[in-house]
Every structure is written in C-alpha cells, then in structure tokens.
Enzyme design. Structure first.
Site: not given
Length: 770
Positions: A413, A416, A479
């Site tokens: 995960d 970014e 998400d």
C-alpha cells in the site's frame, strides 16, 4: 501546462521558441540528428544571436522511434531513469535536399527541412506529425525553462491511457499532470501515473521522464496532444504496431512484460477490512463462515491493524489481538488458504524500527541531514530510502521474517505521497523520484517474493505504480466509494491502466469507503469476480456477504464458482499477457478497433479476447451493452443474438451481460472449489458459433503456465474439422448451441441442453458433419 493565450498570443511572461527549418542533418551511428534554428536563415548574419534546437531520432527496436530534443545539453545528468530497453536499429536514412527519411519496421519517418516538419507513417498510412510548433523551448517568467512536445491530433482521433485515471476514458479535452497522489477514485488525481498514451489511430507515445509530465490532450491546442517538462531536454518514443495490441506488445517490450501471477491469486480474497476490530476469533469466524456457506476462498488478508496502532510499520503482530501469530497462520493455511499482510514503506516514530533505520541512514533526509518526518498517516513517520542498497536489504529482512512465519504475499500500500524536499542516498533528483519511488518500492518486495517463494509464486497487491511497474502484478484501484458512480469510475480507471501496459487489475468489491447497500454490493460482486483479481475489502465495516443479506451469499458463491471454472481460459489469457503484454481485462477498442462504436465504451470490457462483460450499475437491474458485429452467445443462458447493436434487458443478481464472441473456444475447468488445479484434467473445450473458413484456437496450461494441450477448429459449410493435442488427458468438446452432428471419428457423443458433447482422450483429429 498551458503556455499560450488562445491561438494567437503567448501567456504573459513566457517566451516560446521553436524550429523554423532544418539547417543541417547528420546521420551517425544509427542516429539522425537535426539542427534546427528558431529563425529563418536568409544570410550568414541570421546565424548569430538566436536559439537553436537539436533533435536526435533513433530506433531502439523495430516499430519504435525515439525522439530526443534539447535546447542546451550541458546540464547535470539527473537520475533516476525509467528502465527502458536500449538497442539500435539500422535506419539507412535517405537524404535529399528538401527532406530526409528513414524506416524502422513498418514505421517510416519523413523529415521536411523547410519549413520544419516531421511526419510518421505506419504501413504507409500517416499516424501523426510534428509541425513547426511541435517541439519548443520555453522561457518562463522566473527564467525557468520548459521543453514542450506536440503531436497532431487527427479528426476522430481518441487518446487513452496515461495510467489509472478515473476521469472520462477518452482523454481528449483533459489536462493531466503525471504526478502520483493519494486522491481516491473520485478525483482527477491518480495513484498510478504513466506518461504513456495510446491513440485509436494505432500508435502510442511514451514520454520518457519520471518527473512531472504535464499533458494537454486537445485542451490547449485542440488539434494537438501536448506534453511538457521543466528543463532543457525532452525525450519520448513513438510506438507503432500493426494494431493496438501490437502497440502494447511493443510498449511492454520496451518497458517490461508483466510477470505471470500464481493461479491461487485469481481466487477470492477476503480481508479484515481497515479500521474494524478483529482478532484470531474474528478471522476464524469469517473464514469458517465462508466454508460453511460453500463459498470458495483462496486468500485471507490482514489489513493495517495486524500491527499495533501508531507503530506502522514495525512488521510485528499485535500480540494483544494475535498472541500466537505463527500458530494462527499455520491453522489458516491448513484450511487451504494463502496469507497476505498489509505493509507500506513508512516507519512511524513509535515503531522500534525508527531508530534502527535512522541510525543506519535508511530513511529519507532533509538537506541539513535530519530525517524527513511528518504526521500525515503515522505520527512522526519517516520514509524508507530505496536508493540505498543497505535500506533495501534491511527492509527485505523484515519481510523475510514474515515469509518464514507463513505469509505468502504482501499488500504494498501507499508510496504516492513522496516529498520532494529531501535528499536521497544515491543523489537521485527528488522530483524524478516522486513517481519512480513506487517502482522501486514494489520491485524490492516483488523480487524478495521471487527469491523466497519462486517466480511462479510471487504476487503483490499494489496501489501505486510508475512506468515498468506492470512487471510486478497485481494492482488494485484504491479507495472507492460504495456507490454505482464509484463502481463506474473504478472501471474507467482499470481500463485506462490496461492501455498503459498493465495486465492485471482489481478493486474493492462493494467499495472501500462507507458500506454499500445490498443491491450495490451484489452487483459489484459480479463485476469483481469477473475481473482478473477479486477482493472483498472495506474501510470501517466487514465485507463478508451474509452481513448484507442471504442473497448476497448466493451471489458470492455463484460467481466465485463460475470464476474458478473459467480458470483454464483465464490462465491461458494470462500466459498470453506474459508473452505479449496484451492485458487480461481489455477495453472494447483494443479488440474491435475497426468498429468506431467501440472507441468510447467504458462501462463494458473484454475479459480476454472472447468474453464480454458489462457490469450492471443501476438499481433497476438493467444490463446494457453494445455488441459488435457477429453472433454472440450469452454464457449463462446460451441465447444467441446478432451483434452490431445495443442490448438492453433486466437481469437478476445471478446474471449480467456476459457474452461469448463468435468463433471462440473457451477452456472450462471442472473444479469450482479453487482456482489452482490441473487445468488440463477433464477440461471442456466449449466452441461457440464458428465462422466459415476462419480457424478458432485455444490452449490449456498447467498452473505454472506451461502449455499442456491445444485445440484448433475450422468450419466449412456443414463440416467442422478439428484437431486436438492433449497427450494422454481426458477431455470434452462441447459445440454450444448445436443440436445434431454425426461424428465420423471416435468419441462418445451426447446431447445436452448446452449443445453437443463429445468425450475424447489424447490426440485426436475429427471431422464432424452438422
């Protein structure tokens, strides 16, 4: 980035210089170099006091043209660079007084000297060109420099790709900054920014810059696709091919082919969800509940709170919730499950690993030598510096301990929000590292899995990516909300990513944020289980289907088993992806470029080359899709319909528009309980609507991707000629929708409601009369 004020004027503070003529040409070492002053030269005095641009054209491989342009080339070399294939094709340039031309494969490049112009042809057909303003050096109001490229955008030309973008599928009219952000699926930001786009005219463009590339796709100059970077140099590739699939093959040859994921990864993944309360009892309740309801489950994933709060990442189990993690994992694996755990590349200050990493210089630093820290996500967290080989080894060692414990995969995960006010161990430029960081992060984890588990077992569940990241599957869409609108935007993101070189894509079934209604959840189940990879995951609530309603249990079971039966077909498509770079989930334009109706479709897709899927995204249960010309067979009902039109009808939760293309052979398995089984054992080759004189083929592999058998069939009038090579295996051939045949060779023939079945064994040649 915009530099002009309408068509005629330049924005205040900017000065745009572009070549007027090609003054000189040099052909040396498989390179054609153009010297192009930014002024018409009438006499020798005109050669003084003016900027000039240099363009270098070369070909690293056939059907790919590299364009490098610069104003000044003496700047310090900045790293990192994308890992792009190098090579040199002999160009054999033809020089004339007014033009220079050369060819690589089927791409021909014609350079006109006066006025400056470069045109690209694919198999004799013009695909795009660079006119006088098509390359420019621009001085900004703060004396900063930019390089701008422009390629002609033809009438009816559509642009796709640029990574996972949730905005409209066709990118015309959009402004796109290629800069990784954690912005969710409901914004113009993207987790996976790829400076590569494709055109429905049959070519692609890779802008070879890891830093921010600003695209104006028919938005500043409406007849141009424009891209710009800060600095004095610009480099990009024109990627050709005989069709759009070939363009992707060439692009992934240039930047890396996707690895072949393990067969078990295609099964259903179930997670703890994000902020829910859970322990081993909760996990067992979910796992056992799925088994009791006869829902096949392949992977169980532990999300963030498998570690203690405020300590992400310490890579240690929260002993309050999981006092015996190794024993727990062993018990779960005895139930036939693979195990995935959540990780990220951040080290919270409360983690005992923070001091360890900081003391050894394994975290990103400020210019003054301090560790770079902030509180967004984890209090006082630092970021692992993957340009430091020692940091990579250290990070791998923490993950290896988890693999030794029984973990099989990692959800990689984040990656970014990477700052630019930092110093890297190897001196990398922080602006170029911002996107590239995702590549290095996932590469470190994926290569560890390859080393420890073997190449055929390595798989991650990644959110961020950069060019080349397709080599480390799989990726999911981030998400999303629990709404039909978010379901549609998720699909747009996946289709855009697939046209950016990525072979595999997933999404959170039912949406991540909030909790879906039973209606949305059940429709999303069909979509999710007809994607390459399928995961039940959410934020603040559990995603086991019985918490929605009992029908959701039946829908989950139905589509999970359907996907498992489809695995011989799906895995053969994946093997093709590994070889060619053509994605598993495909936009309609990729398969039906000759049909202009397919060019804008973004609520349906092809799963492999033969199955059309159109998820239902409305509470009325209306399934709508466009079927290109030809005969299509609904996979579940076996109804045959004529294409070239839109289909619209109501579907219950156990169905959706799921059509098989004519002249298709699907390899269908017999095991619906798991995704990883012997695909060649008792396989059924389902043959659909053969077209006269056109051969249909299919093959089947083992779970390692080795081809174990193949079938060819061709129809001529009322006769079908078939050749099957399956060594000593037993198998069945099903002619879907056929009522009667007379077999002229061996085989047990029986009629079923789906068509005619012929049970066979080993290598066979058959002549069938309808």
């Amino acid at each position: 980035m915009k530099f002009t004020d309408g068509f005629w004027l330049t924005k205040e503070g900017f000065d745009i210089q572009h070549p007027r003529i090609v003054r000189d040409v040099a052909v040396i070492d498989e390179k054609v170099t153009l010297y192009a002053p930014c002024k018409d030269i009438q006499h020798r005095g005109d050669t003084l006091n003016l900027p000039s641009l240099t363009l270098e054209l070369s070909s690293p491989m056939e059907n790919v043209i590299k364009v490098k342009a610069w104003h000044h080339k003496g700047g310090r070399k900045k790293t990192p660079d994308f890992d792009v294939k190098t090579g040199a094709v002999s160009l054999q340039a033809e020089r004339k007084e007014e033009s220079t031309s050369f060819q690589s494969g089927d791409i021909k490049v014609v350079i006109e000297h006066k006025p400056f112009n470069i045109t690209f042809y694919q198999a004799g057909k013009k695909i795009t060109n660079i006119d006088q303003k098509g390359v420019a050096w621009i001085k900004g109001p703060q004396k900063e420099s930019y390089m701008r490229g422009q390629l002609n955008l033809g009438v009816g030309e559509n642009i796709y790709g640029l990574g996972e973008r949730f905005t409209p599928f066709v990118k015309n009219g959009q402004i796109v900054d290629v800069w990784n952000e954690d912005g969710g699926t409901s914004s113009e930001q993207s987790y996976k920014n790829i400076p590569f786009y494709m055109s429905n005219l049959g070519y692609g463009v890779l802008v070879n810059h890891p830093e921010n590339v600003s695209f104006e796709v028919g938005s500043e100059a409406v007849s141009k696709t424009q891209f710009s970077v800060e600095g004095e140099q610009l480099e990009y590739y024109i990627v050709g091919g005989s069709n759009l699939k070939d363009v992707l093959t060439n692009y992934t040859e240039l930047t890396g082919k996707p690895a072949l994921p393990p067969a078990w990864s295609y099964g259903l993944w179930l997670t703890t969800s994000f902020t829910t309360d859970y322990n081993e009892e909760t996990v067992n309740h979910f796992v056992d509940g799925m088994a009791e309801r006869d829902i096949p489950l392949s992977v169980f994933h532990f999300d963030c709170f498998w570690m203690k709060e405020f300590e992400w990442c310490n890579f240690e189990w929260d002993k309050d919730a999981f006092p015996e993690p190794e024993a727990m994992l062993k018990r779960l694996k005895e139930k036939g499950l693979k195990i995935c755990v959540w990780i990220n590349p951040y080290i919270a200050e409360k983690s005992k690993l923070f001091d360890e990493a900081a003391e050894q210089g394994f975290l990103l630093k400020k210019a003054n030598g301090d560790v770079w820290q902030w509180d967004l996500w984890q209090a006082g967290m630092g970021i692992v510096d993957f340009t430091n080989p020692g940091a990579c080894d250290w990070y791998r060692s923490k993950l290896k301990a988890l693999l030794d414990m029984g973990v099989d995969s990692f959800k990689t995960d984040f990656g970014e929000r990477i700052p630019t006010d930092v110093v890297y161990f190897d001196g990398s430029d922080p602006n170029r590292m911002h996107n590239y960081y995702a590549y290095q992060y996932n590469k470190v984890v994926f290569e560890l899995l390859e080393e420890e588990r073997g190449k055929q077992e390595a798989v991650v569940f990644a959110r961020s990516a950069a060019v080349g990241g397709q080599q480390f599957p799989v990726h999911w869409g981030g998400d999303c909300n629990a709404t039909y609108e978010s379901m549609a935007e998720s699909l747009r993101g996946g289709l855009s990513l697939s046209l950016s070189g990525f072979g595999y894509w997933s999404h959170d079934i039912g949406g991540f944020e909030n909790t879906a209604s039973p209606d949305v959840f059940k429709r999303w189940l069909a979509f999710g289980l007809l994607s390459s990879h399928s995961r039940l995951h959410g934020s603040s609530s559990y995603r086991v289907p019985w918490l929605f309603d009992e029908e959701a249990v039946e829908v989950t079971k139905h589509f999970s088993k359907l996907k498992n039966r489809l695995m011989p077909y799906l895995y053969s498509v994946s093997v093709e992806n590994n070889r060619t770079g053509v994605p598993v989930m495909r936009p309609m334009v990729l398969e039906f470029a000759q049909d202009p109706n397919s060019h804008v479709l973004d609520r349906q897709y092809m799963l492999g080359g033969n199955l059309l899927v159109a998820p239902i995204m409305n509470e009325d249960g209306i399934g709508s899709c466009y079927l290109p010309h030809g005969k299509w067979t609904h996979y579940l009902t076996k109804e045959v319909v004529e294409g070239g039109t839109w289909m619209k009808e109501n579907y219950d939760y156990m169905s959706l528009p799921l059509f098989v293309r004519e002249n298709s052979i699907l390899a269908i398995g017999q095991d619906e309980t798991r995704p990883d089984y012997d695909f060649a054992e008792n396989v059924t080759f389902e043959i659909y609507q053969l077209v006269d004189g056109k051969e249909a083929t299919a093959f089947v592999t083992d779970i390692n991707g080795t081809v174990k058998g193949e079938i060819k069939a061709v129809k001529n009038g009322s006769t079908i000629s078939m050749e099957v090579n399956m060594e000593d295996a037993d198998y069945t051939v099903l002619l879907s929708g056929v009522e009667n045949i007379s077999a002229t060779t061996a085989g047990v023939v029986e009629q079923s409601e789906k068509g005619v079945k012929i049970k066979l064994s080993g290598t066979q040649k058959l002549e069938l009369t309808l």
